[in-house]
Motif scaffolding. Structure first.
Motif, PDB file in Angstrom:
ATOM      1  N   ARG A 172       0.830  -1.216   0.000  1.00 32.89           N
ATOM      2  CA  ARG A 172       0.000   0.000   0.000  1.00 32.89           C
ATOM      3  C   ARG A 172       0.853   1.250   0.000  1.00 32.89           C
ATOM      4  NH1 ARG A 172      -5.175  -1.250   3.865  1.00 32.89           N
ATOM      5  NH2 ARG A 172      -5.002  -3.519   3.784  1.00 32.89           N
ATOM      6  N   TYR A 187      -8.381   0.380  -4.797  1.00 31.70           N
ATOM      7  CA  TYR A 187      -7.410  -0.598  -5.265  1.00 31.70           C
ATOM      8  C   TYR A 187      -8.028  -1.392  -6.413  1.00 31.70           C
ATOM      9  CZ  TYR A 187      -4.826   0.364  -0.977  1.00 31.70           C
ATOM     10  OH  TYR A 187      -4.120   0.991   0.000  1.00 31.70           O
ATOM     11  N   ASN A 226      -4.700  -7.856  -2.582  1.00 30.26           N
ATOM     12  CA  ASN A 226      -4.421  -7.018  -1.421  1.00 30.26           C
ATOM     13  C   ASN A 226      -4.808  -7.710  -0.111  1.00 30.26           C
ATOM     14  OD1 ASN A 226      -3.530  -4.742  -0.121  1.00 30.26           O
ATOM     15  ND2 ASN A 226      -4.880  -3.341  -1.212  1.00 30.26           N
TER      16      ASN A 226
END
Ligand code: FES
Length: 350
Positions: A28, A199, A42
Motif C-alpha cells: 500500500r 485498489y 491485497n
C-alpha cells in the motif's frame, strides 16, 4: 524500536524509492506513492505481490497467508500486501505500468449513511467519507476496517466516483463471517470505520475495439453495477454490445436484472441473462425481456454465445464472484476458447 517512524524503501536494480508510513503494508505504501508494484487481491490470497527482502527489517503480518507456499517463504519471499517495513529496506519487487494506480489510494474515516436490502443475503451499504472524497474507477475495490473485527475486508464499489464522498458496496452476509455479520446486525452502532482505497486493476477500460461481457455471482454484482453505470455514461462505449450474465444457486439469489432496472429507470441497452445452478427450471418468475437459464453461469455463457454464433475472442470480459465461479470461467475462456489474457478483467480477493 517500538514505534518506528516513516521509513524509506528502495526497489533493487531500479531507481525507484518511496516512503512508508509506520504500520502501512509495503504494497500500500508503494501504491500510495504512485508506484505500480504488482498485486491483485491485497488480502494475502493471490500471491501476485511476492517480493524478496534484500536489506532491512520487515514484519510479516500474516505468516500463514495462503498466497505464498512454504518453499517460497523459506527462500525468504514475502507478500508485499502482508508485511510492514520496520526499517529502511531494499526489496526485489515486480513493478509494471499496468499496476500503477490511476487514483492514489488513501485511508479515510467513514460512517454508514445508507442500507438497502437486495436479496435474502445481499444488501447495499453506503458509507460517506468525512473529507467528501470518493474517487475511483468503475470496478475497483476498497479495504474496510471494522472496529472489533480483525483485519480488513476487500469490497468492490457498486457506484461511481462522486463529489458527495459516497462509497457504496453490495455485501453478502456470509455464514460465520465476522465482518459481514457485524455490518448487517450492528450497523446502527458502528463507529470508527475506516476505508482504504481505491485498489484493483479490473476496472473498466474505455479504449477498446471490442464488445463487453460482464459476469457475476453473489456480491460480485457490486463491481458489475459500477461498470455497467460506467459503460452507460461512456461516449466511447456508446456503440458497444453489452451482455450481463448473473448466476445464483436458486431463484431467490437472482437480482441483476432488477438492480439494473433500478439503476437505469429510463431503460438500458444491456442484454441480461440470469441462471440458477439448482432448483427447478421455470419455477421462478420469468421477466418478459429476460432470457433465463439453468446451469452454472460459465456454461450458460458458452451456450448463449454459441447459440448466437458469437466469437468468444470478440469481447472484453469483466467478472467477479465466488472463486469456483471465477475459476471455472477463467479456465473455460483461456483454455477452451483462447481468449487472450489482456481481455480478461477480474478480482481474486473473494
Ligand atoms: Fe498480496 Fe494478493 S497476496 S496482492
Amino acid at each position: 524500536g517500538s514505534c518506528p517512524g516513516k521509513v524509506s524503501i528502495r526497489i533493487a536494480d531500479s531507481d525507484i524509492d518511496f516512503h512508508a508510513e509506520p504500520g502501512d503494508p509495503l504494497l500500500r505504501a508503494a501504491l500510495r506513492s504512485g508506484i505500480g508494484m504488482a498485486y491483485d487481491c491485497n488480502s494475502g490470497g493471490c500471491g501476485s505481490c511476492q517480493i524478496e527482502l534484500v536489506e532491512g527489517e520487515i514484519e510479516d503480518i500474516w505468516p500463514e497467508a495462503p498466497g505464498i507456499g512454504a518453499r517460497a517463504r523459506k527462500r525468504g519471499r514475502l507478500l508485499a500486501c502482508q508485511c510492514r517495513p520496520l526499517s529502511d529496506c531494499v526489496v526485489e519487487a515486480r513493478v509494471e505500468d499496468r499496476f500503477r494506480p490511476v487514483v492514489l489510494p488513501q485511508r479515510r474515516s467513514v460512517r454508514l449513511v445508507g442500507f438497502r436490502p437486495i436479496t435474502h443475503d445481499l444488501a447495499e451499504f453506503t458509507f460517506a467519507s468525512e473529507d467528501g472524497k470518493a474517487d475511483f474507477q468503475p470496478g475497483q475495490y476498497a479495504m474496510l476496517a471494522i472496529p472489533g473485527v480483525e483485519g480488513e475486508r476487500a469490497y468492490s464499489m457498486a457506484n461511481l466516483a462522486n463529489a458527495e464522498g459516497q462509497w457504496s458496496f453490495v455485501i453478502k452476509r456470509m455464514a460465520g463471517g465476522a465482518a459481514s455479520n457485524r455490518l448487517f446486525d450492528e450497523r446502527e452502532a458502528l463507529e470508527g470505520l475506516e476505508l482504504d482505497g481505491p485498489y484493483g486493476t479490473a476496472y473498466l477500460r474505455e479504449e477498446t475495439p471490442r464488445d463487453i461481457i460482464l459476469v457475476a455471482g453473489g456480491s460480485g454484482l457490486s463491481p458489475i453495477l459500477s461498470i455497467a453505470a460506467g459503460i452507460a455514461r461512456s461516449e466511447k462505449l456508446a456503440g458497444k454490445r453489452v451482455m450481463v450474465f448473473y448466476g445464483g444457486r436458486e431463484a431467490k439469489d437472482l437480482c441483476a436484472a432488477r438492480q439494473l432496472d433500478r439503476l437505469f429507470p429510463d431503460g438500458h441497452r444491456f442484454e441480461v441473462i440470469e441462471a440458477t445452478s439448482e432448483g427447478e427450471e421455470g419455477a421462478w418468475e420469468a421477466g418478459a425481456s429476460r432470457v433465463q437459464y439453468k446451469g452454472f453461469i460459465h456454461e450458460v455463457l458458452a451456450a448463449y454465445l454459441k447459440e448466437n454464433a458469437l466469437d468468444f475472442g470478440g469481447f472484453g470480459y469483466y467478472f467477479c464472484g465466488p472463486p469456483p465461479m471465477t475459476n471455472a470461467l477463467l479456465r473455460m475462456l483461456q483454455l477452451e476458447f483462447n481468449v487472450p489474457e489482456d481481455q480478461l478483467f477480474f478480482d481474486s480477493f473473494l
